[in-house]
Scaffold this motif. Structure first.
Motif, short mmCIF file in Angstrom:
data_model
loop_
_atom_site.label_atom_id
_atom_site.label_comp_id
_atom_site.label_asym_id
_atom_site.label_seq_id
_atom_site.Cartn_x
_atom_site.Cartn_y
_atom_site.Cartn_z
N PRO A 162 0.73 -1.13 -0.02
CA PRO A 162 0.08 -0.03 0.09
C PRO A 162 0.93 1.29 -0.05
O PRO A 162 1.70 1.33 0.77
N ALA A 163 0.58 2.15 -0.77
CA ALA A 163 1.44 3.30 -0.97
C ALA A 163 1.43 4.28 0.26
O ALA A 163 2.30 4.81 0.79
N ASN A 164 0.57 4.22 0.86
CA ASN A 164 0.29 5.18 2.34
C ASN A 164 0.90 4.55 3.48
O ASN A 164 0.81 4.91 4.45
N MET A 165 1.35 3.34 3.44
CA MET A 165 1.96 2.73 4.45
C MET A 165 3.42 2.94 4.61
O MET A 165 3.96 2.71 3.73
N PRO A 166 3.74 3.17 5.86
CA PRO A 166 5.20 3.52 6.11
C PRO A 166 6.08 2.30 6.08
O PRO A 166 5.58 1.39 6.12
N PRO A 167 7.25 2.57 5.96
CA PRO A 167 8.46 1.55 5.97
C PRO A 167 8.26 0.89 7.25
O PRO A 167 7.95 1.22 8.22
#
Length: 204
Positions: free
Chosen positions: A85-90
């Motif tokens: 998911p693009a909005n999930m942090p590392p």
């Protein structure tokens, strides 16, 4: 009287010729219908084979985000094969320690940390942010040569993508997988770019 008989004879010949042409046209049309049916049937067979191969090859393991349930994490099929998911942090881990020990840590099984840095599972759906703009040649190059986005001059695919194993699929199997992926529900999701290992940062 002879002229009348002659005229009737010519008219009969013309009718027979016209009937033959109509019959031939109908035959050609029927043959075209058969060809379309066969093509559609072959495509359906490819789709089914491709879906089966995607399931048993474990593509969902990394490319489909997980959701937590009372039975643990399961595939979130509403986002099937859409990648990290693009909005999930590392992943919130000590990357230096992970890279030194050679360990991999996952976050919903779509992000991985190791000596190579951080890699994210790609979007495999038919959306333009996935493989929507790919050609069959791109797909074959990605799997056979391990090239990102199927570009021959591109970077190599990163772990844990087991392209070396998948490369043993036959051309027919790869074509079936590609046909199926191109038929999936398009999900717009721009997966983050991979990050190099912290040990490769300037001054390290």
């Amino acid at each position: 009287m002879k002229r009348i008989h002659s005229f009737i004879g010519c008219l009969a010949i013309a009718c027979i010729a016209l009937f033959a042409q109509c019959s031939e046209a109908r035959t050609e049309q029927n043959n075209d219908d058969i060809k379309v049916t066969q093509t559609s049937g072959q495509n359906d067979q490819l789709l089914k084979q491709g879906e089966h191969l995607v399931l048993i090859a474990g593509c969902h393991d990394c490319h489909t985000p997980k959701k937590m349930t009372d039975k643990g994490p399961v595939d979130d099929m509403s986002r099937a094969l859409s990648g990290h998911p693009a909005n999930m942090p590392p992943p919130d881990v000590d990357r230096a320690e992970m890279e030194k020990k050679g360990l991999a840590v996952t976050q919903t099984l779509t992000a991985w940390v190791g000596p190579w840095g951080i890699s994210y599972a790609s979007n495999l759906t038919s959306d333009k942010t996935g493989i929507g703009n790919w050609t069959e040649k791109n797909f074959f190059t990605a799997i056979r040569q391990g090239k990102h986005k199927g570009m021959e001059n591109g970077r190599m695919l990163l772990p844990p993508m087991p392209w070396e194993m998948i490369a043993h699929m036959t051309d027919e199997e790869l074509r079936a997988v590609f046909t199926y992926l191109k038929s999936t529900k398009p999900i717009s999701n721009v997966v983050p770019a991979p990050q190099p290992p912290v040990s490769a940062a300037p001054g390290k």
